[in-house]
Design an enzyme around this catalytic site. Structure first.
Site, PDB file in Angstrom:
ATOM      1  N   ALA A   1      20.810 -44.181-117.454  1.00 46.90           N
ATOM      2  CA  ALA A   1      19.994 -42.980-117.712  1.00 46.90           C
ATOM      3  C   ALA A   1      20.628 -42.103-118.789  1.00 46.90           C
ATOM      4  CB  ALA A   1      19.758 -42.203-116.424  1.00 46.90           C
TER       5      ALA A   1
ATOM      6  N   THR B   1      26.969 -41.681-115.271  1.00 44.08           N
ATOM      7  CA  THR B   1      28.407 -41.907-115.442  1.00 44.08           C
ATOM      8  C   THR B   1      29.245 -40.895-114.649  1.00 44.08           C
ATOM      9  OG1 THR B   1      28.499 -40.437-117.365  1.00 44.08           O
ATOM     10  CG2 THR B   1      28.083 -42.795-117.786  1.00 44.08           C
TER      11      THR B   1
ATOM     12  N   TYR C   1      16.415 -51.762-135.210  1.00 43.38           N
ATOM     13  CA  TYR C   1      17.690 -51.062-134.957  1.00 43.38           C
ATOM     14  C   TYR C   1      18.479 -50.957-136.266  1.00 43.38           C
ATOM     15  CZ  TYR C   1      16.839 -51.840-129.934  1.00 43.38           C
ATOM     16  OH  TYR C   1      16.302 -51.866-128.666  1.00 43.38           O
TER      17      TYR C   1
ATOM     18  N   SER D   1      18.440 -48.602-120.650  1.00 38.88           N
ATOM     19  CA  SER D   1      18.849 -47.260-120.193  1.00 38.88           C
ATOM     20  C   SER D   1      19.297 -47.310-118.719  1.00 38.88           C
ATOM     21  CB  SER D   1      17.689 -46.267-120.368  1.00 38.88           C
ATOM     22  OG  SER D   1      18.164 -44.977-120.568  1.00 38.88           O
TER      23      SER D   1
ATOM     24  N   GLY E   1      23.528 -41.849-119.788  1.00 34.05           N
ATOM     25  CA  GLY E   1      24.844 -41.289-119.454  1.00 34.05           C
ATOM     26  C   GLY E   1      24.843 -40.409-118.219  1.00 34.05           C
TER      27      GLY E   1
END
Length: 315
Positions: A210, A215, A61, A207, A212
């Site tokens: 998913a 949301t 990352y 995730s 976003g």
């Protein structure tokens, strides 16, 4: 705050984990454009204030930046924090020593002597056999540099193989980190979830919103469009968004009942599966507070079942 034990006897952590992929990643998350070290530091502080002390990172990352930032923030708190990071079995890593060396580098960046959870980032080990890999990790548990061993993206069969190699060393497999959400339930149909339960392995769900979609921010009728790589994701097309409308509607309905957001309801559903910890990616303090709102309450059994029914197309 409720807690979850990773695996059979691993570290005790909060029921929500915060993901730090975006901390330093310019390729996918545009780190440095709209947010940077100051914002992720605020996110870290907000997490501790909310009682969420479990963070997931990886050596890849931001090519080490995520671990380095976490290491700096850890120096500035006395609060116990649990850190999970990941080892990438790259083609040029084919000895047990290469595992030990990668761990040493991660520990340096994190400014720690011991990591709570060390995970294998993906199951493609190239020239490094599972036997060599798992034994090298078991050695590190015995040396005291790793609290628990996890894997990521392993199938049911791969998880069993890893567990058997570790069991011969008297070390349990604690975790399998996999994609899991209401819109990505393949771990159920592929037998990964049931195998994890059989083996006493905790699922870390990445995730969980998913990208976003859960949301409620993106709908077939709204003008809100995703940025970055998500622009190319067919799930964000008008047809894709129409398909998920029944799921979003139900999340909104339950959200209104509990005074929660659709995202908080979606995370609560995952936690309700038992021995499943969502990893919610965060960049800002506001996102941390939003995700922490998934804790401290519970959907009813009927509501959990209704969400299970409406999301069956994604099994």
């Amino acid at each position: 705050m409720e807690t979850v034990t990773l695996g059979k006897n691993g570290p005790v952590v909060t029921p929500l984990c915060l993901g730090t992929w975006a901390w330093g990643d310019k390729l996918f998350w545009n780190y440095g454009d709209g947010y940077g070290p100051e914002q992720v530091k605020e996110a870290f502080t907000a997490a501790l204030e909310a009682g969420v002390t479990f963070f997931d990172t990886a050596e890849v990352y931001g090519l080490g930046t995520s671990e380095t930032l976490l290491g700096q923030f850890l120096q500035q708190t006395q609060q116990p924090v649990q850190i999970a990071t990941k080892f990438g079995p790259l083609p040029w890593r084919f000895t047990g020593q290469s595992v030990a060396d990668a761990l040493t580098e991660s520990l340096k960046r994190l400014q720690l002597e011991r990591i709570d959870l060390y995970q294998v980032h993906w199951p493609f080990t190239f020239f490094l056999s599972q036997e060599t890999l798992m034994n090298a990790l078991a050695d590190e548990v015995q040396r005291g540099r790793i609290g628990a061993i996890g894997v990521s993206n392993y199938s049911a069969a791969q998880m069993r193989e890893a567990q058997q190699i570790l069991a011969a060393r008297g070390v349990p497999l604690a975790v399998n980190q996999v994609r899991y959400s209401l819109l990505s339930r393949q771990i159920e149909s592929q037998g990964i979830l049931s195998t994890a339960r059989d083996l006493g392995v905790t699922i870390l769900a990445y995730s969980p919103l998913a990208q976003g979609l859960l949301t409620g921010k993106y709908t077939a009728n709204s003008s809100e469009t995703p940025t970055g790589a998500r622009k190319l994701d067919p799930r964000f097309s008008k047809e894709g968004l129409q398909k998920i409308t029944p799921v979003i509607s139900l999340l909104q309905q339950f959200g209104e009942k509990y005074d929660r957001t659709p995202a908080q309801v979606a995370l609560n559903w995952l936690i309700a599966q038992g021995n499943v910890i969502p990893i919610a990616g965060v960049k800002t303090a506001q996102q941390v507070k939003q995700n922490a709102g998934a804790l401290g309450w519970r959907l009813s059994d009927d509501e959990i079942s209704e969400l299970e029914q409406v999301s069956r197309p994604w099994l």
